[in-house]
Design an enzyme around this catalytic site. Structure first.
Site, PDB file in Angstrom:
ATOM      1  N   ARG A   1      51.496 107.760  70.675  1.00 51.68           N
ATOM      2  CA  ARG A   1      50.950 106.400  70.626  1.00 51.68           C
ATOM      3  C   ARG A   1      50.247 106.047  71.929  1.00 51.68           C
ATOM      4  O   ARG A   1      50.755 106.360  73.008  1.00 51.68           O
ATOM      5  CB  ARG A   1      52.064 105.391  70.336  1.00 51.68           C
ATOM      6  CG  ARG A   1      52.635 105.536  68.943  1.00 51.68           C
ATOM      7  CD  ARG A   1      53.637 104.443  68.613  1.00 51.68           C
ATOM      8  NE  ARG A   1      54.351 104.764  67.378  1.00 51.68           N
ATOM      9  CZ  ARG A   1      53.894 104.499  66.150  1.00 51.68           C
ATOM     10  NH1 ARG A   1      52.736 103.896  65.996  1.00 51.68           N
ATOM     11  NH2 ARG A   1      54.598 104.852  65.091  1.00 51.68           N
ATOM     12  N   ASP A   2      49.102 105.419  71.801  1.00 51.55           N
ATOM     13  CA  ASP A   2      48.359 104.959  72.983  1.00 51.55           C
ATOM     14  C   ASP A   2      49.175 103.876  73.687  1.00 51.55           C
ATOM     15  O   ASP A   2      49.766 102.999  73.041  1.00 51.55           O
ATOM     16  CB  ASP A   2      46.989 104.405  72.558  1.00 51.55           C
ATOM     17  CG  ASP A   2      46.040 104.253  73.735  1.00 51.55           C
ATOM     18  OD1 ASP A   2      45.061 105.011  73.809  1.00 51.55           O
ATOM     19  OD2 ASP A   2      46.289 103.367  74.583  1.00 51.55           O
ATOM     20  N   ILE A   3      49.220 103.930  75.008  1.00 45.57           N
ATOM     21  CA  ILE A   3      50.003 102.966  75.789  1.00 45.57           C
ATOM     22  C   ILE A   3      49.400 101.566  75.711  1.00 45.57           C
ATOM     23  O   ILE A   3      50.101 100.571  75.928  1.00 45.57           O
ATOM     24  CB  ILE A   3      50.104 103.459  77.260  1.00 45.57           C
ATOM     25  CG1 ILE A   3      51.320 102.870  77.956  1.00 45.57           C
ATOM     26  CG2 ILE A   3      48.822 103.183  78.037  1.00 45.57           C
ATOM     27  CD1 ILE A   3      51.631 103.527  79.293  1.00 45.57           C
TER      28      ILE A   3
ATOM     29  N   ASN B   1      35.827 109.908  73.088  1.00 47.49           N
ATOM     30  CA  ASN B   1      34.992 109.473  74.207  1.00 47.49           C
ATOM     31  C   ASN B   1      34.731 110.688  75.088  1.00 47.49           C
ATOM     32  O   ASN B   1      35.645 111.473  75.356  1.00 47.49           O
ATOM     33  CB  ASN B   1      35.708 108.383  74.997  1.00 47.49           C
ATOM     34  CG  ASN B   1      35.930 107.126  74.173  1.00 47.49           C
ATOM     35  OD1 ASN B   1      35.136 106.820  73.288  1.00 47.49           O
ATOM     36  ND2 ASN B   1      37.001 106.410  74.439  1.00 47.49           N
TER      37      ASN B   1
ATOM     38  N   VAL C   1      40.591 109.265  80.635  1.00 49.27           N
ATOM     39  CA  VAL C   1      41.553 110.347  80.898  1.00 49.27           C
ATOM     40  C   VAL C   1      40.849 111.686  80.639  1.00 49.27           C
ATOM     41  O   VAL C   1      40.429 111.966  79.509  1.00 49.27           O
ATOM     42  CB  VAL C   1      42.799 110.212  80.000  1.00 49.27           C
ATOM     43  CG1 VAL C   1      43.743 111.394  80.217  1.00 49.27           C
ATOM     44  CG2 VAL C   1      43.526 108.892  80.280  1.00 49.27           C
TER      45      VAL C   1
ATOM     46  N   HIS D   1      40.877 114.231  73.975  1.00 49.93           N
ATOM     47  CA  HIS D   1      41.740 113.546  73.008  1.00 49.93           C
ATOM     48  C   HIS D   1      40.886 112.803  72.000  1.00 49.93           C
ATOM     49  O   HIS D   1      39.763 112.375  72.294  1.00 49.93           O
ATOM     50  CB  HIS D   1      42.710 112.575  73.701  1.00 49.93           C
ATOM     51  CG  HIS D   1      42.037 111.583  74.592  1.00 49.93           C
ATOM     52  ND1 HIS D   1      41.599 111.911  75.862  1.00 49.93           N
ATOM     53  CD2 HIS D   1      41.710 110.273  74.400  1.00 49.93           C
ATOM     54  CE1 HIS D   1      41.046 110.840  76.415  1.00 49.93           C
ATOM     55  NE2 HIS D   1      41.079 109.846  75.545  1.00 49.93           N
ATOM     56  N   MET D   2      41.461 112.652  70.832  1.00 51.62           N
ATOM     57  CA  MET D   2      40.844 111.927  69.736  1.00 51.62           C
ATOM     58  C   MET D   2      41.650 110.641  69.574  1.00 51.62           C
ATOM     59  O   MET D   2      42.882 110.687  69.594  1.00 51.62           O
ATOM     60  CB  MET D   2      41.006 112.814  68.501  1.00 51.62           C
ATOM     61  CG  MET D   2      40.089 112.614  67.384  1.00 51.62           C
ATOM     62  SD  MET D   2      40.419 113.939  66.154  1.00 51.62           S
ATOM     63  CE  MET D   2      38.937 114.900  66.291  1.00 51.62           C
ATOM     64  N   HIS D   3      40.969 109.510  69.444  1.00 48.60           N
ATOM     65  CA  HIS D   3      41.650 108.253  69.116  1.00 48.60           C
ATOM     66  C   HIS D   3      41.659 108.112  67.592  1.00 48.60           C
ATOM     67  O   HIS D   3      40.609 108.257  66.956  1.00 48.60           O
ATOM     68  CB  HIS D   3      40.893 107.049  69.676  1.00 48.60           C
ATOM     69  CG  HIS D   3      40.845 106.975  71.172  1.00 48.60           C
ATOM     70  ND1 HIS D   3      41.606 106.103  71.904  1.00 48.60           N
ATOM     71  CD2 HIS D   3      40.109 107.670  72.077  1.00 48.60           C
ATOM     72  CE1 HIS D   3      41.345 106.244  73.195  1.00 48.60           C
ATOM     73  NE2 HIS D   3      40.425 107.195  73.326  1.00 48.60           N
TER      74      HIS D   3
HETATM   75  P1  DGP Z   1      39.777 107.345  76.926  1.00 49.19           P
HETATM   76  O1  DGP Z   1      39.134 106.090  77.421  1.00 49.19           O
HETATM   77  O2  DGP Z   1      39.108 107.882  75.658  1.00 49.19           O
HETATM   78  O3  DGP Z   1      39.921 108.379  77.998  1.00 49.19           O
HETATM   79  O4  DGP Z   1      41.229 106.897  76.459  1.00 49.19           O
HETATM   80  C1  DGP Z   1      42.367 107.041  77.228  1.00 49.19           C
HETATM   81  C2  DGP Z   1      43.477 106.337  76.507  1.00 49.19           C
HETATM   82  O5  DGP Z   1      44.695 106.816  77.049  1.00 49.19           O
HETATM   83  C3  DGP Z   1      43.487 104.824  76.691  1.00 49.19           C
HETATM   84  O6  DGP Z   1      43.311 104.199  75.417  1.00 49.19           O
HETATM   85  C4  DGP Z   1      44.856 104.515  77.273  1.00 49.19           C
HETATM   86  C5  DGP Z   1      45.625 105.779  77.063  1.00 49.19           C
HETATM   87  N1  DGP Z   1      46.573 106.091  78.114  1.00 49.19           N
HETATM   88  C6  DGP Z   1      46.311 106.151  79.450  1.00 49.19           C
HETATM   89  N2  DGP Z   1      47.426 106.479  80.124  1.00 49.19           N
HETATM   90  C7  DGP Z   1      48.398 106.666  79.197  1.00 49.19           C
HETATM   91  C8  DGP Z   1      49.766 107.024  79.266  1.00 49.19           C
HETATM   92  O7  DGP Z   1      50.342 107.259  80.342  1.00 49.19           O
HETATM   93  N3  DGP Z   1      50.454 107.098  78.094  1.00 49.19           N
HETATM   94  C9  DGP Z   1      49.859 106.842  76.900  1.00 49.19           C
HETATM   95  N4  DGP Z   1      50.634 106.935  75.809  1.00 49.19           N
HETATM   96  N5  DGP Z   1      48.570 106.508  76.786  1.00 49.19           N
HETATM   97  C10 DGP Z   1      47.845 106.414  77.926  1.00 49.19           C
END
Ligand code: DGP
Length: 113
Positions: A28-30, A86, A95, A99-101
């Site tokens: 899950r996205d944070i 992205n 990041v 990764h795929m959202h």
């Molecule tokens: P992007 O902008 O495509 O690189 O998306 C990075 C996503 O990663 C962003 O939606 C927030 C998420 N994210 C960043 N740090 C963490 C983390 O420590 N844990 C989790 N679960 N998600 C994170």
């Protein structure tokens, strides 16, 4: 390597995993922007989509299959969902681990960018 997603995948920092297999994980996205916001990432550190060559093309296909499977499991497959990668700074990538959202569970804007 100082990569936050490698640390999540390696268990050094916690992740809320919803799927794992030999090559990819999903958690899950944070900072979710939709009721369902899952990140699908390869276990291997690959910086971005730009690093995907023909030899690794199957990995991205597998990530899409996993996204579809999670969407079905989370009950958003029928109404629809969005899968986004992205790529690079102007592509909105923060990041630097591919990764795929997977986004869904509400009406998403049709506007891109
Ligand atoms: P992007 O902008 O495509 O690189 O998306 C990075 C996503 O990663 C962003 O939606 C927030 C998420 N994210 C960043 N740090 C963490 C983390 O420590 N844990 C989790 N679960 N998600 C994170």
């Amino acid at each position: 390597m100082d990569c936050i997603f490698c640390k999540i995948i390696g268990g050094q920092i916690p992740g809320n995993f919803v799927y794992q297999d030999e090559t990819v994980v999903a958690f899950r996205d944070i900072n979710p922007v939709a009721p369902v916001h899952i990140l699908i990432a390869p276990r291997e550190h690959i910086g971005s989509l730009a690093d995907i060559t023909e030899e690794r093309a199957g990995l991205v296909g597998h990530m899409a299959v996993v996204a579809n499977q999670i969407a079905r499991q989370m009950g958003i497959a029928e109404n629809g969902y969005r899968v986004t990668i992205n790529n690079g700074p102007e592509g909105g990538q923060v990041v630097p681990h591919l990764h795929m959202h997977l986004l869904g569970g509400r009406q998403l804007s049709g506007r891109l960018g």
